[in-house]
Design a protein around this motif. Structure first.
Motif, short mmCIF file in Angstrom:
data_model
loop_
_atom_site.label_atom_id
_atom_site.label_comp_id
_atom_site.label_asym_id
_atom_site.label_seq_id
_atom_site.Cartn_x
_atom_site.Cartn_y
_atom_site.Cartn_z
N LEU A 138 -11.42 0.25 -6.27
CA LEU A 138 -10.70 -0.97 -6.62
C LEU A 138 -10.45 -1.09 -8.11
CD1 LEU A 138 -12.47 -3.51 -4.24
CD2 LEU A 138 -10.24 -2.43 -3.94
N GLU A 139 -11.19 -0.37 -8.90
CA GLU A 139 -10.99 -0.46 -10.34
C GLU A 139 -9.68 0.17 -10.78
OE1 GLU A 139 -14.32 1.37 -12.09
OE2 GLU A 139 -15.79 -0.07 -11.30
N HIS A 140 -9.13 1.07 -9.97
CA HIS A 140 -7.92 1.78 -10.37
C HIS A 140 -6.69 1.31 -9.60
CE1 HIS A 140 -11.40 4.45 -11.09
NE2 HIS A 140 -10.78 4.70 -12.24
N VAL A 141 -6.78 0.20 -8.92
CA VAL A 141 -5.63 -0.33 -8.20
C VAL A 141 -4.62 -0.89 -9.20
CG1 VAL A 141 -4.88 -2.07 -6.54
CG2 VAL A 141 -6.99 -0.81 -6.16
N ASP A 142 -3.35 -0.62 -8.94
CA ASP A 142 -2.29 -1.12 -9.82
C ASP A 142 -2.09 -2.62 -9.55
OD1 ASP A 142 -0.17 -1.50 -11.47
OD2 ASP A 142 1.09 0.09 -10.64
N ILE A 143 -2.53 -3.46 -10.49
CA ILE A 143 -2.46 -4.90 -10.29
C ILE A 143 -1.03 -5.40 -10.26
CG2 ILE A 143 -3.22 -7.13 -11.20
CD1 ILE A 143 -5.44 -5.36 -10.13
N SER A 144 -0.15 -4.78 -11.05
CA SER A 144 1.25 -5.24 -11.07
C SER A 144 1.92 -5.02 -9.72
CB SER A 144 2.01 -4.51 -12.17
OG SER A 144 2.00 -3.10 -11.94
N VAL A 145 1.64 -3.87 -9.10
CA VAL A 145 2.21 -3.60 -7.79
C VAL A 145 1.65 -4.58 -6.75
CG1 VAL A 145 2.43 -1.88 -5.96
CG2 VAL A 145 2.59 -1.18 -8.34
N MET A 147 0.65 -7.62 -7.34
CA MET A 147 1.28 -8.92 -7.56
C MET A 147 2.70 -8.96 -7.00
SD MET A 147 -0.92 -10.88 -8.91
CE MET A 147 0.17 -12.19 -9.45
N GLN A 148 3.43 -7.87 -7.14
CA GLN A 148 4.79 -7.82 -6.57
C GLN A 148 4.74 -7.92 -5.06
OE1 GLN A 148 6.65 -4.27 -8.02
NE2 GLN A 148 6.66 -4.94 -10.16
N GLU A 149 3.83 -7.19 -4.42
CA GLU A 149 3.73 -7.27 -2.96
C GLU A 149 3.28 -8.66 -2.51
OE1 GLU A 149 1.14 -4.21 -1.71
OE2 GLU A 149 2.52 -2.57 -2.18
N GLN A 151 3.94 -11.45 -4.05
CA GLN A 151 5.08 -12.34 -4.20
C GLN A 151 6.07 -12.17 -3.06
OE1 GLN A 151 7.12 -11.83 -7.90
NE2 GLN A 151 8.46 -13.60 -7.62
N ILE A 152 6.28 -10.92 -2.63
CA ILE A 152 7.19 -10.66 -1.51
C ILE A 152 6.63 -11.28 -0.22
CG2 ILE A 152 8.17 -8.85 -0.06
CD1 ILE A 152 8.28 -7.09 -2.56
N MET A 153 5.32 -11.16 -0.03
CA MET A 153 4.71 -11.75 1.16
C MET A 153 4.83 -13.27 1.15
SD MET A 153 1.29 -9.41 1.62
CE MET A 153 0.73 -10.44 2.95
N ARG A 154 4.71 -13.87 -0.01
CA ARG A 154 4.87 -15.33 -0.10
C ARG A 154 6.29 -15.75 0.27
NH1 ARG A 154 1.58 -16.70 -5.74
NH2 ARG A 154 -0.53 -16.44 -4.87
N GLN A 155 7.27 -15.00 -0.21
CA GLN A 155 8.66 -15.33 0.13
C GLN A 155 8.90 -15.19 1.63
OE1 GLN A 155 11.11 -12.83 -2.29
NE2 GLN A 155 10.54 -13.83 -4.21
N GLU A 156 8.35 -14.13 2.23
CA GLU A 156 8.53 -13.96 3.67
C GLU A 156 7.85 -15.08 4.45
OE1 GLU A 156 7.06 -10.11 4.57
OE2 GLU A 156 8.78 -9.04 3.68
N MET A 157 6.67 -15.47 4.03
CA MET A 157 5.99 -16.58 4.70
C MET A 157 6.77 -17.87 4.58
SD MET A 157 3.33 -15.52 6.25
CE MET A 157 2.59 -17.12 6.55
N LYS A 158 7.41 -18.08 3.43
CA LYS A 158 8.22 -19.28 3.25
C LYS A 158 9.43 -19.27 4.20
CE LYS A 158 10.69 -21.96 -0.25
NZ LYS A 158 11.13 -22.01 -1.67
N LEU A 159 10.05 -18.11 4.35
CA LEU A 159 11.19 -18.01 5.27
C LEU A 159 10.74 -18.26 6.71
CD1 LEU A 159 13.07 -14.88 3.83
CD2 LEU A 159 13.75 -17.29 3.64
N ILE A 160 9.59 -17.71 7.06
CA ILE A 160 9.09 -17.92 8.43
C ILE A 160 8.78 -19.39 8.67
CG2 ILE A 160 7.17 -17.40 9.99
CD1 ILE A 160 7.05 -14.62 8.70
N ARG A 161 8.20 -20.06 7.67
CA ARG A 161 7.89 -21.47 7.83
C ARG A 161 9.16 -22.32 7.97
NH1 ARG A 161 5.09 -21.71 3.79
NH2 ARG A 161 6.51 -22.63 2.28
#
Length: 425
Positions: A138-145, A147-149, A151-161
């Motif tokens: 977990l120390e080498h996980v790309d945090i920016s990627v 965060m982008q994923e 954000q995309i999941m939040r947008q999809e959840m908003k559309l579903i709602r």
């Protein structure tokens, strides 16, 4: 005097971890903290592979680092990182360019060996600009990627709602609409309005009586006629006379297409023959008048005098009886014998140019399982590189001769078909 465990020089003293080291080896293993050690090397080099290797070479085994780097980076990137390490660290060993299929593994071993043999203060600072690092934990996980994923999941959840809210709203409106329709269907119908007092008065007794069914009512100027309530006339008096199919088509079809038996059912009606045109004559030549000819033939009657025509004047076509199939005898008899059948002819080609007819006949006689008459004749070929033959054998041996396993490899065999003779006029 005690000697140093690393360089084996005299004048060693005990230090950290129960080690006996000289001052130089002690400073190399355990650099002193302070501004002097931080200012030893101020070079910053951007290289993802070296950044990962330097940060993980004290926590991960060599083989794990080698495996991760060879799977993540290309051969050119590993070769470039090795060249950079040798240029900056300047080790005592000579630079060797590796070759072969496992050159990336050998280059990673050289890189780790040089980095381990170089003093930490002398190593430059390697950094990563693109974060192209192998994911180990977990120390080498790309945090920016991540965060982008996220954000995309939040947008999809908003559309579903939003879609679920819209579906609930539509469902509610549909239920309300069904309720209104049900209320409209079950609402009691209103009673018809009562007759108005201003309606015209009933006819007086001086009015003429109701007309009978035999005579039409007389017109009256004082009051409207009274409508009779008697039942309508029977359906038999209003039904149209039944007309057969022959009566219906007699007006449009020519007389030659109507059977003679139908002319008798047309009293008082003269059947005229339609004028013959060129198109009708052409259609008869092409065979389109077969039905009319069949209808124009005289109708036969059965033995008892009963006609086989239906009520419309047509005869029901009956299927002909099937003929019995012929059989071929297989029994062996000495008193009777059948004529010999015509021999089967086959075409054999792709043989050597010097092959003779005797060679082909001898091959057939030696390899056939049953004895039969064999004849062979050589054909004229288009080219001289091969030879072709016309072979005649009995029909009983035809299936064996046409088998691919009967002939040597490369020889082409098929049925022989002679050319048809052109018929002279």
């Amino acid at each position: 005097m005690p000697r140093c465990e690393d360089c084996r020089e005299a004048g060693a003293q005990p230090c950290q971890g129960d080690l006996v080291l000289c001052q130089r080896c002690s400073d190399k293993r355990f650099p002193p903290s302070g501004s002097e050690s931080e200012a030893v090397c101020k070079d910053v080099i951007i290289n993802d592979l070296l950044c990962f290797t330097v940060n993980k070479m004290d926590t991960l085994p060599f083989d794990i680092i080698t495996k991760l780097c060879t799977e993540t980076y290309m051969d050119e990137e590993i070769e470039s990182a090795k060249r950079l390490v040798f240029d900056t660290c300047k080790p005592d060993e000579r630079y060797i360019k590796r070759k072969g299929g496992d050159k990336s593994t050998a280059n990673m071993e050289d890189i780790q060996r040089v980095l381990h043999s170089t003093a930490p203060p002398s190593l430059p600072t390697f950094v990563s600009a693109t974060l192209h690092l192998p994911a180990v934990s977990l120390e080498h996980v790309d945090i920016s990627v991540c965060m982008q994923e996220l954000q995309i999941m939040r947008q999809e959840m908003k559309l579903i709602r939003d879609c679920s809210i819209d579906s609930v709203r539509v469902q509610t409106e549909l239920v309300a609409l069904r309720k209104e329709i049900w209320e409209l269907k079950n609402r009691p119908s209103s009673a018809p309005p009562a007759p108005s007092s201003s309606a015209p008065p009933a006819p007086s007794s001086s009015a003429p009586p109701a007309p009978s069914s035999s005579a039409p009512p007389a017109p009256s100027t004082s009051a409207p006629p009274v409508v009779s309530t008697s039942a309508p006339p029977a359906a038999s008096t209003l039904a149209w006379p039944k007309e057969s199919y022959a009566d219906a088509v007699s007006d449009t079809c020519p007389s030659e297409t109507i059977p003679k038996s139908l002319h008798a059912g047309l009293p008082g009606r003269q059947v005229e023959r339609a004028p013959t045109t060129k198109s009708s004559q052409a259609s008869r030549r092409r065979g389109y008048s077969s039905d009319s000819r069949a209808l124009a033939r005289p109708q036969s009657t059965s033995a008892g005098g009963h006609s086989d025509l239906d009520s419309e004047g047509f005869r029901l076509v009956q299927r002909k009886k099937k003929r019995s199939r012929a059989v071929v005898g297989t029994a062996v008899s000495s008193s009777l014998s059948a004529v010999k059948s015509r021999p089967a002819e086959i075409f054999v080609t792709r043989l050597e140019p010097d092959t003779l007819t005797q060679d082909v006949e001898r091959y057939l006689t030696d390899n056939l399982s049953q004895k039969c008459a064999v004849s062979c004749s050589k054909l004229t070929t288009k080219y001289d590189g091969y030879s072709s033959f016309r072979v005649s054998v009995d029909y009983n041996a035809l299936s064996e001769v046409l088998s691919p396993s009967f002939w040597p490899c490369g020889i082409l065999v098929r049925r022989f078909h002679s050319r048809r003779r052109s018929s002279t006029s």
